[in-house]
Design a protein around this motif. Sequence first.
Motif, PDB file in Angstrom:
ATOM      1  N   ILE A 148      33.133  38.352  41.595  1.00 39.37           N
ATOM      2  CA  ILE A 148      31.885  37.581  41.596  1.00 39.37           C
ATOM      3  C   ILE A 148      30.722  38.448  42.058  1.00 39.37           C
ATOM      4  CG2 ILE A 148      30.683  35.786  42.916  1.00 39.37           C
ATOM      5  CD1 ILE A 148      32.133  34.565  40.648  1.00 39.37           C
ATOM      6  N   MET A 149      30.943  39.251  43.098  1.00 41.92           N
ATOM      7  CA  MET A 149      29.885  40.130  43.591  1.00 41.92           C
ATOM      8  C   MET A 149      29.477  41.140  42.522  1.00 41.92           C
ATOM      9  SD  MET A 149      29.081  39.129  46.615  1.00 41.92           S
ATOM     10  CE  MET A 149      28.187  40.522  47.275  1.00 41.92           C
ATOM     11  N   HIS A 150      30.453  41.633  41.773  1.00 36.88           N
ATOM     12  CA  HIS A 150      30.168  42.592  40.700  1.00 36.88           C
ATOM     13  C   HIS A 150      29.278  41.957  39.637  1.00 36.88           C
ATOM     14  CE1 HIS A 150      31.853  45.524  37.447  1.00 36.88           C
ATOM     15  NE2 HIS A 150      30.624  45.824  37.807  1.00 36.88           N
ATOM     16  N   LEU A 161      18.763  37.707  37.150  1.00 35.40           N
ATOM     17  CA  LEU A 161      19.354  36.838  38.166  1.00 35.40           C
ATOM     18  C   LEU A 161      18.578  35.536  38.373  1.00 35.40           C
ATOM     19  CD1 LEU A 161      21.676  36.592  40.182  1.00 35.40           C
ATOM     20  CD2 LEU A 161      20.278  37.821  41.859  1.00 35.40           C
ATOM     21  N   PRO A 162      17.227  35.530  38.289  1.00 31.75           N
ATOM     22  CA  PRO A 162      16.489  34.277  38.494  1.00 31.75           C
ATOM     23  C   PRO A 162      16.848  33.172  37.493  1.00 31.75           C
ATOM     24  CG  PRO A 162      15.015  36.151  38.687  1.00 31.75           C
ATOM     25  CD  PRO A 162      16.312  36.695  38.173  1.00 31.75           C
ATOM     26  N   LYS A 163      17.470  33.521  36.379  1.00 35.67           N
ATOM     27  CA  LYS A 163      17.839  32.509  35.388  1.00 35.67           C
ATOM     28  C   LYS A 163      19.120  31.763  35.773  1.00 35.67           C
ATOM     29  CE  LYS A 163      15.828  35.072  31.491  1.00 35.67           C
ATOM     30  NZ  LYS A 163      16.090  35.699  30.172  1.00 35.67           N
ATOM     31  N   PHE A 164      19.782  32.216  36.849  1.00 36.56           N
ATOM     32  CA  PHE A 164      21.093  31.681  37.186  1.00 36.56           C
ATOM     33  C   PHE A 164      21.079  30.981  38.546  1.00 36.56           C
ATOM     34  CE2 PHE A 164      21.917  34.790  33.984  1.00 36.56           C
ATOM     35  CZ  PHE A 164      23.004  34.297  33.281  1.00 36.56           C
ATOM     36  N   SER A 165      22.021  30.077  38.702  1.00 33.29           N
ATOM     37  CA  SER A 165      22.263  29.417  39.979  1.00 33.29           C
ATOM     38  C   SER A 165      23.652  29.800  40.474  1.00 33.29           C
ATOM     39  CB  SER A 165      22.185  27.890  39.824  1.00 33.29           C
ATOM     40  OG  SER A 165      20.879  27.485  39.504  1.00 33.29           O
ATOM     41  N   VAL A 166      23.773  29.814  41.799  1.00 37.15           N
ATOM     42  CA  VAL A 166      25.067  30.074  42.429  1.00 37.15           C
ATOM     43  C   VAL A 166      25.543  28.781  43.064  1.00 37.15           C
ATOM     44  CG1 VAL A 166      26.295  31.356  44.210  1.00 37.15           C
ATOM     45  CG2 VAL A 166      24.582  32.505  42.805  1.00 37.15           C
ATOM     46  N   ILE A 167      26.803  28.439  42.807  1.00 37.51           N
ATOM     47  CA  ILE A 167      27.384  27.186  43.293  1.00 37.51           C
ATOM     48  C   ILE A 167      28.589  27.486  44.170  1.00 37.51           C
ATOM     49  CG2 ILE A 167      28.602  25.072  42.596  1.00 37.51           C
ATOM     50  CD1 ILE A 167      26.940  25.187  39.983  1.00 37.51           C
ATOM     51  N   ALA A 168      28.593  26.926  45.369  1.00 35.76           N
ATOM     52  CA  ALA A 168      29.781  26.936  46.225  1.00 35.76           C
ATOM     53  C   ALA A 168      30.500  25.611  45.988  1.00 35.76           C
ATOM     54  CB  ALA A 168      29.385  27.102  47.680  1.00 35.76           C
ATOM     55  N   ASP A 260      15.981  33.697  42.904  1.00 38.20           N
ATOM     56  CA  ASP A 260      16.289  35.116  42.962  1.00 38.20           C
ATOM     57  C   ASP A 260      16.603  35.603  44.370  1.00 38.20           C
ATOM     58  OD1 ASP A 260      16.534  37.770  42.504  1.00 38.20           O
ATOM     59  OD2 ASP A 260      14.531  38.102  41.763  1.00 38.20           O
ATOM     60  N   VAL A 261      15.950  35.044  45.377  1.00 37.54           N
ATOM     61  CA  VAL A 261      16.038  35.534  46.768  1.00 37.54           C
ATOM     62  C   VAL A 261      15.813  37.060  46.782  1.00 37.54           C
ATOM     63  CG1 VAL A 261      17.301  35.416  48.948  1.00 37.54           C
ATOM     64  CG2 VAL A 261      17.754  33.729  47.190  1.00 37.54           C
ATOM     65  N   SER A 262      14.724  37.465  46.133  1.00 40.52           N
ATOM     66  CA  SER A 262      14.328  38.878  46.055  1.00 40.52           C
ATOM     67  C   SER A 262      15.407  39.771  45.460  1.00 40.52           C
ATOM     68  CB  SER A 262      13.939  39.393  47.444  1.00 40.52           C
ATOM     69  OG  SER A 262      12.852  38.637  47.960  1.00 40.52           O
ATOM     70  N   GLY A 263      16.220  39.195  44.580  1.00 38.89           N
ATOM     71  CA  GLY A 263      17.222  39.990  43.891  1.00 38.89           C
ATOM     72  C   GLY A 263      18.446  40.315  44.709  1.00 38.89           C
ATOM     73  N   TYR A 264      18.585  39.724  45.913  1.00 39.99           N
ATOM     74  CA  TYR A 264      19.730  40.025  46.775  1.00 39.99           C
ATOM     75  C   TYR A 264      20.793  38.955  46.565  1.00 39.99           C
ATOM     76  CZ  TYR A 264      22.393  41.413  50.894  1.00 39.99           C
ATOM     77  OH  TYR A 264      23.385  41.831  51.733  1.00 39.99           O
ATOM     78  N   PHE A 265      21.774  39.281  45.730  1.00 42.53           N
ATOM     79  CA  PHE A 265      22.766  38.283  45.320  1.00 42.53           C
ATOM     80  C   PHE A 265      23.590  37.707  46.473  1.00 42.53           C
ATOM     81  CE2 PHE A 265      27.064  37.235  43.845  1.00 42.53           C
ATOM     82  CZ  PHE A 265      26.747  36.161  43.031  1.00 42.53           C
ATOM     83  N   PRO A 266      24.055  38.514  47.435  1.00 38.20           N
ATOM     84  CA  PRO A 266      24.850  37.914  48.528  1.00 38.20           C
ATOM     85  C   PRO A 266      24.145  36.774  49.249  1.00 38.20           C
ATOM     86  CG  PRO A 266      25.068  40.291  48.570  1.00 38.20           C
ATOM     87  CD  PRO A 266      23.999  39.982  47.552  1.00 38.20           C
ATOM     88  N   GLN A 267      22.810  36.833  49.334  1.00 39.62           N
ATOM     89  CA  GLN A 267      22.083  35.749  50.006  1.00 39.62           C
ATOM     90  C   GLN A 267      22.184  34.445  49.229  1.00 39.62           C
ATOM     91  OE1 GLN A 267      20.593  36.097  53.112  1.00 39.62           O
ATOM     92  NE2 GLN A 267      20.581  33.856  52.948  1.00 39.62           N
ATOM     93  N   VAL A 270      25.372  32.894  50.342  1.00 38.56           N
ATOM     94  CA  VAL A 270      25.196  32.319  51.683  1.00 38.56           C
ATOM     95  C   VAL A 270      24.447  30.993  51.598  1.00 38.56           C
ATOM     96  CG1 VAL A 270      24.063  32.639  53.907  1.00 38.56           C
ATOM     97  CG2 VAL A 270      25.305  34.544  52.859  1.00 38.56           C
ATOM     98  N   ASN A 271      23.371  30.957  50.822  1.00 41.96           N
ATOM     99  CA  ASN A 271      22.579  29.730  50.690  1.00 41.96           C
ATOM    100  C   ASN A 271      23.385  28.609  50.030  1.00 41.96           C
ATOM    101  OD1 ASN A 271      20.577  31.286  51.745  1.00 41.96           O
ATOM    102  ND2 ASN A 271      19.195  31.166  49.999  1.00 41.96           N
ATOM    103  N   ALA A 272      24.202  28.967  49.020  1.00 35.77           N
ATOM    104  CA  ALA A 272      25.028  27.961  48.363  1.00 35.77           C
ATOM    105  C   ALA A 272      26.057  27.387  49.334  1.00 35.77           C
ATOM    106  CB  ALA A 272      25.724  28.565  47.142  1.00 35.77           C
ATOM    107  N   LYS A 273      26.635  28.243  50.175  1.00 35.45           N
ATOM    108  CA  LYS A 273      27.597  27.765  51.173  1.00 35.45           C
ATOM    109  C   LYS A 273      26.917  26.864  52.197  1.00 35.45           C
ATOM    110  CE  LYS A 273      31.003  31.512  51.050  1.00 35.45           C
ATOM    111  NZ  LYS A 273      31.633  32.603  51.837  1.00 35.45           N
ATOM    112  N   MET A 274      25.700  27.207  52.586  1.00 35.13           N
ATOM    113  CA  MET A 274      24.943  26.358  53.528  1.00 35.13           C
ATOM    114  C   MET A 274      24.646  25.006  52.891  1.00 35.13           C
ATOM    115  SD  MET A 274      22.342  29.198  55.172  1.00 35.13           S
ATOM    116  CE  MET A 274      21.427  27.947  56.098  1.00 35.13           C
ATOM    117  N   ALA A 275      24.343  25.003  51.603  1.00 36.25           N
ATOM    118  CA  ALA A 275      24.114  23.736  50.903  1.00 36.25           C
ATOM    119  C   ALA A 275      25.388  22.915  50.857  1.00 36.25           C
ATOM    120  CB  ALA A 275      23.602  24.010  49.488  1.00 36.25           C
TER     121      ALA A 275
END
Length: 293
Positions: A148-150, A161-168, A260-267, A270-275
């Motif tokens: 996933i990180m890759h 990346l801004p076109k996508f959402s990350v879901i936990a 995008d969170v400034s292009g930093y994917f790991p964040q 983290v935000n999805a897990k917090m949600a």
Amino acid sequence: MLNLSNYMLFFEHLYDYPGNIHNLLETLGKQLSLIAEDLNLAKMNIAINLPQLFCDRFPYTFNDTIFNTNQPTDDIPVSTDFTTEHDGLITITAYSKKGTNWTREQVKEIIFLNEQIMVLITRSRFQSQLKKAEETDNVTNVLNLAGIMHVGELLSIKKILPKFSVIALNINNFSAYNEKFGHVDGDVILKNYATGLSDYIGKDGVIGRIGADNFVIIINSSKVDELSSFLRRYQLHIELDNMTKEVIRFSSRMGVCSGDVSGYFPQLIVNAKMALKQTDPAKGYLFERYTSQ
């Protein structure tokens, strides 16, 4: 007579090359210019015809010229066929410059060169398999966290990346399935759950398992609502190892982070897990969703 320095440089570069087969063949074509003059080499073709079973992130039909000086060539090439372990065929063919006869020593060098190219192709395939193993969850066969990180890094590099959402995503109380059916069948259920989701997501994103009953999904933001609707009604018709047939409907929760969170994917993860933590499994909802702000 071969220039030994160029010859060593040619092979040293290629054997250190970590790329996939497409990049390998492109690099090989460029590197051949180092020794082409010494071998009177004008053109080299490669044809790959392999059973799909043999292939793992590896082209099983490929026929192209990987080196070409654009000079006229003789009609009598040196061609070497390699039969693979699964009865596929890789053919490497070298052509000399027109009007130039290869010496016996040059023919031997061409055959040796073909053999080394085959070694490089095989090595590239094994590297692809190893890379896939490193990025694949061994229970569900979807991506793991490294995979996933890759993907996230690639989306960031491509600036999409801004076109996508990350879901936990979490399956509520999955331990109940393990208690009811046993851990072996629990793994079967988990694998089918992940496979069904992966099939539904298709080309719109990817899914990875990051541990136990927790997943991360990267999906086109325009598809998040559709995925939510799918999860509300998601159920499996499954035949377990003891031949019993079960219909399993899941209670699940997901936290969504878009942007995008400034292009930093790991964040984004983290935000999805917090949600996800904002949802409450104790409420007993069949499906619950929270989107981070």
